[in-house]
Design a protein around this motif. Structure first.
Motif, PDB file in Angstrom:
ATOM      1  N   GLY A   1       0.796  -1.222   0.000  1.00  0.00           N
ATOM      2  CA  GLY A   1       0.000   0.000   0.000  1.00  0.00           C
ATOM      3  C   GLY A   1       0.829   1.274   0.000  1.00  0.00           C
ATOM      4  N   ASP A   2       0.133   2.399   0.211  1.00  0.00           N
ATOM      5  CA  ASP A   2       0.772   3.710   0.196  1.00  0.00           C
ATOM      6  C   ASP A   2       1.774   3.871   1.331  1.00  0.00           C
ATOM      7  OD1 ASP A   2      -0.743   4.385  -1.994  1.00  0.00           O
ATOM      8  OD2 ASP A   2      -2.278   5.451  -0.839  1.00  0.00           O
ATOM      9  N   ASN A   3       1.500   3.279   2.470  1.00  0.00           N
ATOM     10  CA  ASN A   3       2.411   3.418   3.608  1.00  0.00           C
ATOM     11  C   ASN A   3       3.800   2.870   3.260  1.00  0.00           C
ATOM     12  OD1 ASN A   3       0.298   4.460   5.069  1.00  0.00           O
ATOM     13  ND2 ASN A   3      -0.132   2.566   6.179  1.00  0.00           N
ATOM     14  N   PHE A   4       3.816   1.682   2.679  1.00  0.00           N
ATOM     15  CA  PHE A   4       5.099   1.076   2.318  1.00  0.00           C
ATOM     16  C   PHE A   4       5.780   1.871   1.213  1.00  0.00           C
ATOM     17  CE2 PHE A   4       7.784  -1.820  -0.139  1.00  0.00           C
ATOM     18  CZ  PHE A   4       8.620  -2.290   0.864  1.00  0.00           C
ATOM     19  N   GLN A   5       4.999   2.345   0.244  1.00  0.00           N
ATOM     20  CA  GLN A   5       5.601   3.090  -0.856  1.00  0.00           C
ATOM     21  C   GLN A   5       6.257   4.378  -0.363  1.00  0.00           C
ATOM     22  OE1 GLN A   5       3.550   3.195  -4.589  1.00  0.00           O
ATOM     23  NE2 GLN A   5       4.369   5.192  -5.117  1.00  0.00           N
ATOM     24  N   ALA A   6       5.638   5.037   0.618  1.00  0.00           N
ATOM     25  CA  ALA A   6       6.226   6.250   1.177  1.00  0.00           C
ATOM     26  C   ALA A   6       7.593   5.967   1.799  1.00  0.00           C
ATOM     27  CB  ALA A   6       5.292   6.863   2.210  1.00  0.00           C
ATOM     28  N   VAL A   7       7.696   4.847   2.506  1.00  0.00           N
ATOM     29  CA  VAL A   7       8.971   4.456   3.108  1.00  0.00           C
ATOM     30  C   VAL A   7       9.974   4.103   2.015  1.00  0.00           C
ATOM     31  CG1 VAL A   7      10.111   2.737   4.577  1.00  0.00           C
ATOM     32  CG2 VAL A   7       7.902   3.702   5.250  1.00  0.00           C
ATOM     33  N   LEU A   8       9.510   3.411   0.990  1.00  0.00           N
ATOM     34  CA  LEU A   8      10.372   3.028  -0.129  1.00  0.00           C
ATOM     35  C   LEU A   8      10.955   4.271  -0.804  1.00  0.00           C
ATOM     36  CD1 LEU A   8      11.412   0.713  -2.002  1.00  0.00           C
ATOM     37  CD2 LEU A   8       9.341   1.054  -3.356  1.00  0.00           C
ATOM     38  N   VAL A   9      10.118   5.264  -1.078  1.00  0.00           N
ATOM     39  CA  VAL A   9      10.572   6.470  -1.773  1.00  0.00           C
ATOM     40  C   VAL A   9      11.528   7.283  -0.903  1.00  0.00           C
ATOM     41  CG1 VAL A   9       9.829   8.683  -2.747  1.00  0.00           C
ATOM     42  CG2 VAL A   9       8.585   6.597  -3.312  1.00  0.00           C
ATOM     43  N   SER A  10      11.247   7.388   0.386  1.00  0.00           N
ATOM     44  CA  SER A  10      12.140   8.159   1.266  1.00  0.00           C
ATOM     45  C   SER A  10      13.504   7.477   1.371  1.00  0.00           C
ATOM     46  CB  SER A  10      11.518   8.355   2.648  1.00  0.00           C
ATOM     47  OG  SER A  10      11.286   7.122   3.295  1.00  0.00           O
ATOM     48  N   ASN A  11      13.516   6.152   1.418  1.00  0.00           N
ATOM     49  CA  ASN A  11      14.785   5.419   1.428  1.00  0.00           C
ATOM     50  C   ASN A  11      15.502   5.555   0.081  1.00  0.00           C
ATOM     51  OD1 ASN A  11      15.412   3.212   3.872  1.00  0.00           O
ATOM     52  ND2 ASN A  11      13.306   3.947   3.813  1.00  0.00           N
ATOM     53  N   ALA A  12      14.725   5.593  -0.986  1.00  0.00           N
ATOM     54  CA  ALA A  12      15.308   5.746  -2.323  1.00  0.00           C
ATOM     55  C   ALA A  12      16.020   7.090  -2.449  1.00  0.00           C
ATOM     56  CB  ALA A  12      14.224   5.621  -3.381  1.00  0.00           C
ATOM     57  N   MET A  13      15.451   8.137  -1.857  1.00  0.00           N
ATOM     58  CA  MET A  13      16.094   9.452  -1.912  1.00  0.00           C
ATOM     59  C   MET A  13      17.461   9.398  -1.248  1.00  0.00           C
ATOM     60  SD  MET A  13      15.166  12.474  -3.146  1.00  0.00           S
ATOM     61  CE  MET A  13      16.769  12.550  -3.924  1.00  0.00           C
ATOM     62  N   GLN A  14      17.560   8.671  -0.142  1.00  0.00           N
ATOM     63  CA  GLN A  14      18.853   8.500   0.524  1.00  0.00           C
ATOM     64  C   GLN A  14      19.814   7.698  -0.355  1.00  0.00           C
ATOM     65  OE1 GLN A  14      18.270   7.027   4.622  1.00  0.00           O
ATOM     66  NE2 GLN A  14      16.160   7.735   4.449  1.00  0.00           N
ATOM     67  N   GLU A  15      19.279   6.710  -1.046  1.00  0.00           N
ATOM     68  CA  GLU A  15      20.083   5.873  -1.940  1.00  0.00           C
ATOM     69  C   GLU A  15      20.644   6.705  -3.095  1.00  0.00           C
ATOM     70  OE1 GLU A  15      19.061   1.734  -4.216  1.00  0.00           O
ATOM     71  OE2 GLU A  15      18.538   1.878  -2.088  1.00  0.00           O
ATOM     72  N   ILE A  16      19.808   7.554  -3.661  1.00  0.00           N
ATOM     73  CA  ILE A  16      20.244   8.433  -4.749  1.00  0.00           C
ATOM     74  C   ILE A  16      21.333   9.378  -4.252  1.00  0.00           C
ATOM     75  CG2 ILE A  16      19.519  10.339  -6.250  1.00  0.00           C
ATOM     76  CD1 ILE A  16      16.768   8.920  -6.459  1.00  0.00           C
ATOM     77  N   ARG A  17      21.135   9.934  -3.057  1.00  0.00           N
ATOM     78  CA  ARG A  17      22.131  10.849  -2.492  1.00  0.00           C
ATOM     79  C   ARG A  17      23.484  10.145  -2.335  1.00  0.00           C
ATOM     80  NH1 ARG A  17      21.787  15.401   0.319  1.00  0.00           N
ATOM     81  NH2 ARG A  17      19.549  15.172   0.659  1.00  0.00           N
ATOM     82  N   ARG A  18      23.478   8.940  -1.795  1.00  0.00           N
ATOM     83  CA  ARG A  18      24.737   8.218  -1.589  1.00  0.00           C
ATOM     84  C   ARG A  18      25.444   7.988  -2.926  1.00  0.00           C
ATOM     85  NH1 ARG A  18      21.495   5.280   2.251  1.00  0.00           N
ATOM     86  NH2 ARG A  18      21.190   3.546   0.791  1.00  0.00           N
TER      87      ARG A  18
ATOM     88  N   ILE B   1      23.456   0.957 -13.718  1.00  0.00           N
ATOM     89  CA  ILE B   1      23.760   1.485 -12.384  1.00  0.00           C
ATOM     90  C   ILE B   1      24.309   0.379 -11.481  1.00  0.00           C
ATOM     91  CG2 ILE B   1      22.760   2.485 -10.288  1.00  0.00           C
ATOM     92  CD1 ILE B   1      23.078   4.499 -12.547  1.00  0.00           C
ATOM     93  N   PHE B   2      23.716  -0.803 -11.564  1.00  0.00           N
ATOM     94  CA  PHE B   2      24.209  -1.935 -10.766  1.00  0.00           C
ATOM     95  C   PHE B   2      25.671  -2.227 -11.091  1.00  0.00           C
ATOM     96  CE2 PHE B   2      25.049  -6.457 -10.169  1.00  0.00           C
ATOM     97  CZ  PHE B   2      24.594  -6.670  -8.880  1.00  0.00           C
ATOM     98  N   GLU B   3      26.015  -2.234 -12.373  1.00  0.00           N
ATOM     99  CA  GLU B   3      27.379  -2.568 -12.782  1.00  0.00           C
ATOM    100  C   GLU B   3      28.350  -1.420 -12.494  1.00  0.00           C
ATOM    101  OE1 GLU B   3      27.203  -4.088 -16.782  1.00  0.00           O
ATOM    102  OE2 GLU B   3      26.070  -5.867 -16.145  1.00  0.00           O
ATOM    103  N   ILE B   4      27.900  -0.173 -12.639  1.00  0.00           N
ATOM    104  CA  ILE B   4      28.750   0.961 -12.246  1.00  0.00           C
ATOM    105  C   ILE B   4      29.068   0.876 -10.756  1.00  0.00           C
ATOM    106  CG2 ILE B   4      28.769   3.470 -11.894  1.00  0.00           C
ATOM    107  CD1 ILE B   4      27.082   3.678 -14.480  1.00  0.00           C
ATOM    108  N   ASN B   5      28.086   0.457  -9.967  1.00  0.00           N
ATOM    109  CA  ASN B   5      28.257   0.416  -8.520  1.00  0.00           C
ATOM    110  C   ASN B   5      29.194  -0.694  -8.057  1.00  0.00           C
ATOM    111  OD1 ASN B   5      27.646   1.590  -5.972  1.00  0.00           O
ATOM    112  ND2 ASN B   5      26.343  -0.173  -5.513  1.00  0.00           N
TER     113      ASN B   5
ATOM    114  N   ASN C   1      25.913   1.473  -0.816  1.00  0.00           N
ATOM    115  CA  ASN C   1      24.805   0.659  -0.315  1.00  0.00           C
ATOM    116  C   ASN C   1      23.512   1.065  -1.028  1.00  0.00           C
ATOM    117  OD1 ASN C   1      23.168  -1.009   1.290  1.00  0.00           O
ATOM    118  ND2 ASN C   1      22.860   0.612   2.793  1.00  0.00           N
ATOM    119  N   MET C   2      23.018   0.213  -1.939  1.00  0.00           N
ATOM    120  CA  MET C   2      21.820   0.528  -2.721  1.00  0.00           C
ATOM    121  C   MET C   2      20.903  -0.700  -2.798  1.00  0.00           C
ATOM    122  SD  MET C   2      22.920   3.183  -5.698  1.00  0.00           S
ATOM    123  CE  MET C   2      23.851   2.063  -6.716  1.00  0.00           C
TER     124      MET C   2
END
Length: 334
Positions: free
Chosen positions: A213-230, A295-299, A305-306
């Motif tokens: 649901g939306d609750n999980f997606q919100a957590v997924l997107v917020s974690n993704a933003m951290q992943e992009i930053r790293r 991206i996987f292979e560049i990493n 940590n992604m």
């Protein structure tokens, strides 16, 4: 009083984003030479003034827009080249084009993908292959869906370039009554963020297809933003505010919008479609499918940590079961 001559622009690509950009550009004082691969589409636009394959409701101003199917003809006498085709097909589309055809032109990438064969950003690939100076290369970032441009819903674009003049002039060309534009200099951060947000949208779609649901997606997107930053901090160190619309805004619209082709593709995968059947169902390219492998292979070099990238890669390229991957991923999110 001297009449200002129209700016001459080459548009490469016949899809929905190319069509939307042609609509935006034709609001201003321009002449666009629009290259399309399909002769039938080109002939239809010449006759009826709309693209029969994408955004068919958009009326094309044929006084300002001249369509053609010969790539070299499209490049003649233009000041700007806008590339709006999937990254996997750029090399094929530019067959027959040599460095001299790009000479002196400002090149604008409207591609939110990565060159699969070399794992290069589009601007790096164009610069290296066609000897285009960095100050003449720019990228277009959202948040902006082609479908909303077609409806003239107010939208925002960010234009990034290492050349301030290039960013400013491209921003002015794309600014119109329903589009606001902002020039910036973080071309690498914006280009990588645009690539990665498509991968995140795939992950969001997969979870939606699995019934999360939306609750999980919100957590997924917020974690993704951290992943992009790293990742962008590891690849191109620069002080940047990722809460800006070109980063976070583009991520949000791609992750949540029903217009997002990557989210749609992921949803089909989550529902049990094979990759081939999902691609056939959509009749459009989901850039994230190709991008996640790059991206996987560049990493493998950077070791960032992604876990979201890893999960999507495993599902699409290692044929891991989406249910199992998401069960593992949810234990890693915070």
């Amino acid at each position: 009083m001297k009449v200002q001559q129209p700016t001459r622009i080459t548009m490469v690509g016949g899809g929905s984003w190319a069509t939307a950009l042609v609509k935006i550009l034709s609001e201003n004082n321009v002449i666009v030479k629009w290259w399309l691969r399909k002769k039938s589409d080109a002939d239809h636009i010449k006759t009826f003034g709309h693209n029969p394959s994408y955004l068919s409701d958009v009326q094309i101003n044929t006084r300002k827009v001249k369509v053609c199917t010969k790539i070299r003809e499209a490049f003649k006498d233009s000041d700007y080249v806008v590339l709006a085709i999937p990254a996997a097909f750029v090399a094929d589309a530019l067959t027959g084009i040599r460095p001299e055809h790009f000479a002196g032109k400002c090149v604008v990438s409207a591609i939110k993908g990565i060159i699969p064969e070399t794992h290069q950003l589009v601007t790096d690939w164009i610069g290296e292959r066609y000897n285009v100076p960095a100050e003449l290369l720019s990228v277009i970032a959202g948040p902006c869906h082609a479908e909303e441009v077609a409806l003239e819903k107010y939208s925002y674009l960010t234009i990034a370039s290492q050349g301030a003049e290039c960013a400013e002039t491209v921003a002015s060309l794309l600014r119109c009554r329903f589009v606001q534009t902002t020039p910036v200099d973080d071309i690498y951060g914006i280009e990588y963020a645009a690539v990665m947000k498509n991968i995140v949208a795939l992950a969001c779609g997969i979870t939606r297809g699995l019934g999360y649901g939306d609750n999980f997606q919100a957590v997924l997107v917020s974690n993704a933003m951290q992943e992009i930053r790293r990742f962008v901090d590891a690849t191109h160190v620069k002080h940047r505010d990722l809460s800006g619309s070109a980063y976070l805004g583009d991520l949000l619209v791609t992750a949540y919008s029903p217009f997002s082709r990557n989210r749609t593709f992921g949803t089909l995968i989550g529902r049990g479609y094979t990759i081939q059947s999902a691609q056939a169902e959509m009749n459009m390219i989901a850039e994230g499918y190709y991008a996640v492998k790059s991206i996987f292979e560049i990493n493998q070099k950077y070791k960032v940590n992604m876990p979201i990238v890893d999960a999507v890669y495993n599902i699409l390229y290692e044929r891991a079961a989406p249910t199992n991957e998401m069960n593992s991923l949810k234990e890693l999110l915070t």
